[in-house]
Design an enzyme around this catalytic site. Structure first.
Site, PDB file in Angstrom:
ATOM      1  N   SER A  68      -7.195  21.169  -6.575  1.00 53.93           N
ATOM      2  CA  SER A  68      -8.177  20.697  -5.594  1.00 53.93           C
ATOM      3  C   SER A  68      -9.592  21.076  -6.028  1.00 53.93           C
ATOM      4  CB  SER A  68      -7.888  21.290  -4.209  1.00 53.93           C
ATOM      5  OG  SER A  68      -7.752  22.696  -4.291  1.00 53.93           O
ATOM      6  N   LYS A 136       2.460  26.025 -10.010  1.00 54.08           N
ATOM      7  CA  LYS A 136       2.857  25.047  -8.995  1.00 54.08           C
ATOM      8  C   LYS A 136       2.772  23.652  -9.596  1.00 54.08           C
ATOM      9  CE  LYS A 136       0.105  23.618  -5.500  1.00 54.08           C
ATOM     10  NZ  LYS A 136       0.095  22.175  -5.823  1.00 54.08           N
ATOM     11  N   GLU A 138       3.648  19.256  -8.620  1.00 47.83           N
ATOM     12  CA  GLU A 138       3.963  18.284  -7.579  1.00 47.83           C
ATOM     13  C   GLU A 138       5.174  17.441  -7.978  1.00 47.83           C
ATOM     14  OE1 GLU A 138       0.453  15.955  -6.701  1.00 47.83           O
ATOM     15  OE2 GLU A 138      -0.797  17.756  -6.480  1.00 47.83           O
ATOM     16  N   GLU A 209       3.178  19.246   2.120  1.00 50.27           N
ATOM     17  CA  GLU A 209       1.830  18.785   2.482  1.00 50.27           C
ATOM     18  C   GLU A 209       1.892  17.441   3.208  1.00 50.27           C
ATOM     19  OE1 GLU A 209      -1.140  18.899  -0.613  1.00 50.27           O
ATOM     20  OE2 GLU A 209      -2.601  17.817   0.622  1.00 50.27           O
TER      21      GLU A 209
HETATM   22  O1  KIV Z   1      -4.620  21.910  -5.181  1.00 49.82           O
HETATM   23  C1  KIV Z   1      -4.461  22.486  -4.100  1.00 49.82           C
HETATM   24  O2  KIV Z   1      -5.363  23.163  -3.588  1.00 49.82           O
HETATM   25  C2  KIV Z   1      -3.187  22.361  -3.439  1.00 49.82           C
HETATM   26  C3  KIV Z   1      -3.054  22.910  -2.060  1.00 49.82           C
HETATM   27  C4  KIV Z   1      -3.802  22.097  -1.103  1.00 49.82           C
HETATM   28  C5  KIV Z   1      -1.634  23.101  -1.666  1.00 49.82           C
HETATM   29  O3  KIV Z   1      -2.283  21.827  -3.991  1.00 49.82           O
END
Ligand code: KIV
Length: 317
Positions: A68, A136, A138, A209
């Protein structure tokens, strides 16, 4: 409910290389145990050392260096252009400011979708070069083998399903997912399968999300790994927010985000005060300025009189 104390969990009580701390370092096994202990998990995004230090000192469990950053730091209108090098750079900065929280590095678009080998190598970069303690990524069913391969080399993986911002073009915008029934991408039954696949592949936690709260509740009940929600209601095992939304720094706050402060207005107020003070010549004041050890004239006078030292009354910090 008693506050979950990471010190009760066999986790290391110190971060190597830091002086003795007051709390236990949060580890991946701690996060997994929090679900069983009924302790809700707090996660926030951080992109630099200064913010990481503040959030960490407040006691947040997980700091996510989210892609983000493309939108809230770089001013892009999607996360798609964010690169691995940028994620490594920001992860390293966050790590420098973090003492207790678990640091999770986000894998940017096309860093894990092209091949499993590339995915493992890029996850490794976030750990080796960025210092991330987990990554993390997706995706659900289609990313299960990738999650498994990364977890197999002992890099803990956090999954992320629902409104996955890297799928913006498939979704036709940043749209709530899971409202319709079906097995197609983004549909309710498909998201249940996605969640199961992410857990079965070995993820230690999963972000939900932009999905209806009843779906998030069903997933949270079914999975043994913690769910961390953003726009997914209050039943998740934890909550995450983008720090700019929480602080009211974003221009627009999404429906699901709560502004816990209005730093946009406060920042504007401070900057206007600065501009006014500069204009009026009232900044910097004498107290905000440096002074010579002794006025030049005084020093010359002392030398003429054969005196050695300086007049202590003129010495200023
Ligand atoms: O990139 C990010 O900040 C995220 C969060 C909103 C979970 O994936």
């Amino acid at each position: 409910m008693a506050r979950f104390a990471a010190t009760q969990t066999n986790g290391p009580t110190q971060k190597p290389g830091w002086p003795k701390g007051t709390r236990a370092k949060v580890t991946v096994p701690d996060v997994v145990r929090m679900k069983a202990a009924g302790r809700r998990i707090s996660m926030l995004t951080a992109y630099d050392a200064s913010f990481a230090r503040i959030l960490d000192e407040c006691g947040v469990d997980i700091l996510l260096v989210g892609d983000s950053l493309g939108m809230v730091v770089q001013g892009l209108d999607s996360t798609l252009p964010v690169t691995m090098d940028e994620m490594v750079y920001h992860t390293r900065a966050v790590l420098r400011g973090t003492r207790y929280a678990l640091v999770v590095g986000d894998m940017p678009f096309l860093s894990y979708q092209v091949s499993i080998q590339e995915a493992v190598a890029n996850a490794g970069r976030l750990v080796k070069e960025g210092g991330a303690e987990a990554v993390k990524l997706e995706g659900g069913l289609t990313m299960a083998r990738t999650i498994e391969a990364i977890a197999t080399v002992d890099i803990p993986v956090m999954g992320h399903i629902g409104l996955t911002p890297q799928s913006v073009h498939r979704m036709g915008g940043f749209r709530v997912q899971g409202r319709r029934h079906g097995k197609g991408p983004g549909n309710r039954e498909r998201l249940l399968d996605d969640a199961r696949a992410v857990e079965a592949a070995g993820a230690f936690a999963i972000v939900l999300e932009g999905i209806p709260l009843d779906l998030a509740e069903e997933i949270t009940r079914e999975l043994t790994i913690p769910t961390i929600g953003i726009g997914a209601g209050a039943s998740c095992d934890g909550q995450v927010l983008v720090i700019h939304d929480l602080l009211g720094l974003s221009e627009r706050t999404p429906k699901f985000a709560r502004r816990f402060a209005d730093l946009r207005a406060e920042t504007a107020r401070a900057v206007r005060s600065f501009i006014d003070a500069v204009g009026a010549g009232s900044f910097p004041s004498d107290a905000e300025s440096y002074h010579s050890i002794a006025p030049v004239a005084q020093t010359e006078k002392n030398q003429q009189h054969g005196k050695n030292g300086v007049n202590q009354s003129t010495v200023r910090a």
